[in-house]
Design a protein around this motif. Structure first.
Motif, PDB file in Angstrom:
ATOM      1  N   GLN A 101       0.873  -1.127   0.047  1.00 15.70           N
ATOM      2  CA  GLN A 101      -0.043   0.114  -0.076  1.00 15.70           C
ATOM      3  C   GLN A 101       0.837   1.381   0.036  1.00 15.70           C
ATOM      4  OE1 GLN A 101      -2.188   0.413   3.603  1.00 15.70           O
ATOM      5  NE2 GLN A 101      -3.446   2.325   3.021  1.00 15.70           N
ATOM      6  N   ASN A 397     -14.308  -1.917   0.797  1.00 16.87           N
ATOM      7  CA  ASN A 397     -13.101  -1.177   0.630  1.00 16.87           C
ATOM      8  C   ASN A 397     -12.027  -1.988   0.224  1.00 16.87           C
ATOM      9  OD1 ASN A 397     -13.781  -1.520   3.220  1.00 16.87           O
ATOM     10  ND2 ASN A 397     -11.603  -1.163   3.610  1.00 16.87           N
ATOM     11  N   CYS A 401      -8.048   0.671   5.894  1.00 21.49           N
ATOM     12  CA  CYS A 401      -7.817   2.058   6.098  1.00 21.49           C
ATOM     13  C   CYS A 401      -8.318   2.288   7.426  1.00 21.49           C
ATOM     14  CB  CYS A 401      -8.379   2.809   4.792  1.00 21.49           C
ATOM     15  SG  CYS A 401      -7.780   4.666   5.114  1.00 21.49           S
ATOM     16  N   THR A 418      -8.147   4.256   0.585  1.00 23.29           N
ATOM     17  CA  THR A 418      -8.622   2.546   0.043  1.00 23.29           C
ATOM     18  C   THR A 418      -9.614   3.024  -0.987  1.00 23.29           C
ATOM     19  OG1 THR A 418      -9.749   0.907   0.895  1.00 23.29           O
ATOM     20  CG2 THR A 418     -10.756   2.927   1.499  1.00 23.29           C
TER      21      THR A 418
END
Length: 432
Positions: A101, A397, A401, A418
């Motif tokens: 991420q 999502n 997050c 997200t």
């Protein structure tokens, strides 16, 4: 970021308005970089902006934050600027992996008000140092919107163009009166005495600071939770100011500014995002009045046990600023700060911790591929306040997050982003 303050002895001579200072991206930069990393670019018009140090200006002179706060506390100064953080999110995060991420990407646009010069648009990062508390989850109640508003009705009614006096707030047509701002129910006022309907750029803008008496200009308004304003002119400030709302013409009547697109004042946002407050304390979430004065005054009162729709827009089909798509920006206040207290520039109860200085921002917008990007991140360009409750995004999502007290944001101190697929839904849960 430069925040302009004005000596009240000077402000008093301006009567009920403060002259708006223009701003332009990349012009007269008044911020200091904390690092030397270059701007990077990706698709979806992603912009990376280094963190900044706030400077306080009294006229052309810089004053320290302590001097500025002391002057504000004593009533010697008044803040006449507004900030509107907006963000352009990164491409969709991978659904199957959280280790790769990337940090949320945000851009904050700053509009200052004074009689001179211009200022750009910085943004944001910090690492919170919160403390931990624990409270039993309260029993859920029905959905709620801001309870002390002007009682908006007629959300689907067409607005009678050019018929209603500028001194009449149009709550019968869906607009939500924000009486606590003392602007006659309006969320923001931008007087433009020299404006013509043929103007694409407006060179003179005054920001109203009291109830209007029918002055020529643009009158912005709030809509109920889950809805967004649908009226703004094609014209913008000649140095980049956004302009929003109905137009009060020279005859003292309110005109639609996008009547060729819609005759309604409010349009339903993209559904699928809900704020749920599981705490025993209330809080507030405040959207910026954008396009418009860009002040954080559009309210959600997140009372204990409530569930409320969070408005979302298709960025490419909503307001376009200087040819660029825009998103919606929200400020999250701490526990116990209701909308009337916190959905304004400065909070008397906690001047360094709510309103413009709220600890956390939420950014949201749907991209052209139908994916909604939802971000939570610290309001670090301006505030050192620390949020005192948890935020979790759950549902459809793509990746985790969250913000947790004592731990900070998932993935990065800069916040997290997200993705939500078209037709998907998520809940943003506040908990102790």
């Amino acid at each position: 970021m430069k925040v302009t303050i004005m000596n009240l002895a000077i402000a008093a001579s301006l009567g009920s308005v403060a002259v708006a200072q223009p701003h332009r991206h990349g012009h007269h930069v008044h911020h200091q970089k904390r690092d030397d990393s270059p701007f990077e670019k990706r698709d979806v018009v992603t912009t990376y902006v280094p963190a900044t140090v706030t400077q306080y200006m009294l006229g052309d002179h810089q004053v320290t934050p302590e001097e500025a706060q002391a002057g504000l506390d004593k009533g010697l100064y008044v803040v006449v600027g507004e900030t509107t953080p907006t963000f352009t999110p990164p491409p969709a995060p991978a659904v199957t992996s959280t280790s790769s991420q990337e940090d949320g990407v945000f851009i904050e646009k700053v509009t200052s008000s004074s009689s001179s010069s211009s200022t750009p648009t910085p943004s944001t990062t910090s690492t919170p140092e919160p403390t931990t508390t624990s409270t039993p989850e309260p029993k859920a109640t029905q959905s709620t919107t801001y309870p002390v508003s002007g009682g908006a009705t007629g959300i689907d009614a067409d607005f009678p163009d050019g018929e209603i006096d500028c001194t009449t707030f149009p709550s019968d047509y869906g607009a939500l009166a924000l009486d606590y701002l003392n602007l006659g129910g309006w969320s923001g006022l931008q007087y433009t005495p020299s404006y013509s309907v043929l103007d694409l750029a407006i060179s003179y803008i005054e920001t109203g600071i009291s109830k209007p008496a029918g002055q020529k200009g643009f009158y912005s308004y709030a809509c109920p939770a889950g809805y967004v304003k649908s009226q703004w002119p094609e014209s913008q400030g000649n140095t980049g100011q956004s302009i929003g709302g109905l137009f009060c013409n020279g005859k003292g009547k309110l005109e639609l500014t996008r009547g060729d697109v819609t005759k309604k004042l409010c349009e339903k946002g993209i559904p699928g995002i809900t704020i749920k407050n599981k705490m025993s304390s209330g809080t507030s979430v405040c959207r910026t009045d954008y396009p418009g004065t860009e002040n954080m005054v559009i309210p959600i009162d997140a009372t204990p046990g409530s569930s409320t729709n969070l408005a979302n827009v298709a960025s490419n089909n909503y307001y376009v600023w200087q040819g660029k798509a825009t998103t919606l920006q929200y400020y999250v206040n701490k526990k116990g700060v209701n909308a009337e207290q916190g959905c304004r520039w400065t909070c008397a109860e906690d001047p360094k911790g709510c309103g413009n200085w709220a600890p956390v921002n939420i950014g949201v917008g749907e991209s052209s591929d139908g994916i909604t990007y939802l971000s939570i991140f610290p309001n670090a360009a301006i505030s050192t306040a620390v949020l005192d409750f948890n935020i979790d995004i759950t549902g459809d999502n793509s990746i985790e997050c969250s913000y947790h007290v004592g731990k900070g944001f998932s993935g990065s101190s800069q916040g997290c982003t997200t993705g939500i697929p078209s037709g998907g839904s998520v809940t943003i849960t506040f908990s102790d």
